[in-house]
Write a protein that holds these residues in place. Structure first.
Motif, PDB file in Angstrom:
ATOM      1  N   LEU A 154       0.806  -1.215   0.000  1.00 24.56           N
ATOM      2  CA  LEU A 154       0.000   0.000   0.000  1.00 24.56           C
ATOM      3  C   LEU A 154       0.843   1.271   0.000  1.00 24.56           C
ATOM      4  O   LEU A 154       0.411   2.304  -0.505  1.00 24.56           O
ATOM      5  CB  LEU A 154      -0.938   0.008   1.215  1.00 24.56           C
ATOM      6  N   ASN A 155       2.067   1.205   0.542  1.00 25.18           N
ATOM      7  CA  ASN A 155       2.940   2.380   0.584  1.00 25.18           C
ATOM      8  C   ASN A 155       3.835   2.474  -0.652  1.00 25.18           C
ATOM      9  O   ASN A 155       4.806   3.222  -0.657  1.00 25.18           O
ATOM     10  CB  ASN A 155       3.800   2.364   1.852  1.00 25.18           C
ATOM     11  N   ASP A 156       3.542   1.706  -1.696  1.00 22.67           N
ATOM     12  CA  ASP A 156       4.265   1.658  -2.969  1.00 22.67           C
ATOM     13  C   ASP A 156       5.609   0.925  -2.901  1.00 22.67           C
ATOM     14  O   ASP A 156       6.328   0.880  -3.889  1.00 22.67           O
ATOM     15  CB  ASP A 156       4.485   3.048  -3.574  1.00 22.67           C
ATOM     16  N   GLU A 157       5.958   0.363  -1.753  1.00 18.82           N
ATOM     17  CA  GLU A 157       7.160  -0.478  -1.677  1.00 18.82           C
ATOM     18  C   GLU A 157       6.901  -1.741  -2.498  1.00 18.82           C
ATOM     19  O   GLU A 157       5.766  -2.222  -2.572  1.00 18.82           O
ATOM     20  CB  GLU A 157       7.459  -0.846  -0.224  1.00 18.82           C
ATOM     21  N   ALA A 215      -0.904  -5.418   4.383  1.00 20.36           N
ATOM     22  CA  ALA A 215      -0.397  -4.228   3.689  1.00 20.36           C
ATOM     23  C   ALA A 215      -0.138  -4.485   2.207  1.00 20.36           C
ATOM     24  O   ALA A 215       0.278  -3.593   1.479  1.00 20.36           O
ATOM     25  CB  ALA A 215       0.889  -3.743   4.353  1.00 20.36           C
TER      26      ALA A 215
END
Length: 93
Positions: free
Chosen positions: A8-11, A86
Motif C-alpha cells: 500500500l505504501n508503494d514499496e 499491507a
C-alpha cells in the motif's frame, strides 16, 4: 517465473523461484501458553525446493499463503517482517 509484491505504501518486493519465504500466523494468549501474544510459523519455503508453493501458478500459491498468514519475510532468519494486510497486489513478471 517471478512475482512482484506491491504494498500500500508503494514499496515493492520481487519473489523469485529460489526466494525462501518464512511466514507466521499471529495468535492470542491461551491458558497453555505463558506468553501473552505470539506467532506460529507456517511452512512455506521456496518454489524451487518443491514446497507447497511449487505450483505452475506462482501468484495463486502466494495468494493462498498470504491470505492465510499475518506476517512474512523473504529469508530464513528475518530482521524485517512484512504484514500481509499491507499487500496491494501480486503481479507475475
Amino acid at each position: 517465473m517471478s512475482v512482484k509484491v506491491t504494498f500500500l505504501n508503494d514499496e515493492e518486493l520481487i519473489i523469485h523461484d529460489d526466494t525462501y519465504i518464512s511466514a507466521w500466523k499471529s495468535e492470542d494468549a491461551n491458558d497453555s501458553n505463558e506468553y501473552a501474544y505470539y506467532a506460529i510459523g507456517v511452512p512455506a519455503g521456496a518454489r524451487e525446493e518443491g514446497t507447497a508453493l511449487n505450483s505452475p501458478y506462482p501468484v495463486a500459491s502466494l495468494q493462498g499463503l498470504f491470505g492465510s498468514v499475518d506476517w512474512f519475510s523473504l529469508v530464513r532468519s528475518p530482521n524485517k517482517i512484512y504484514k500481509t494486510s499491507a499487500i496491494l497486489s501480486l503481479t507475475t513478471i
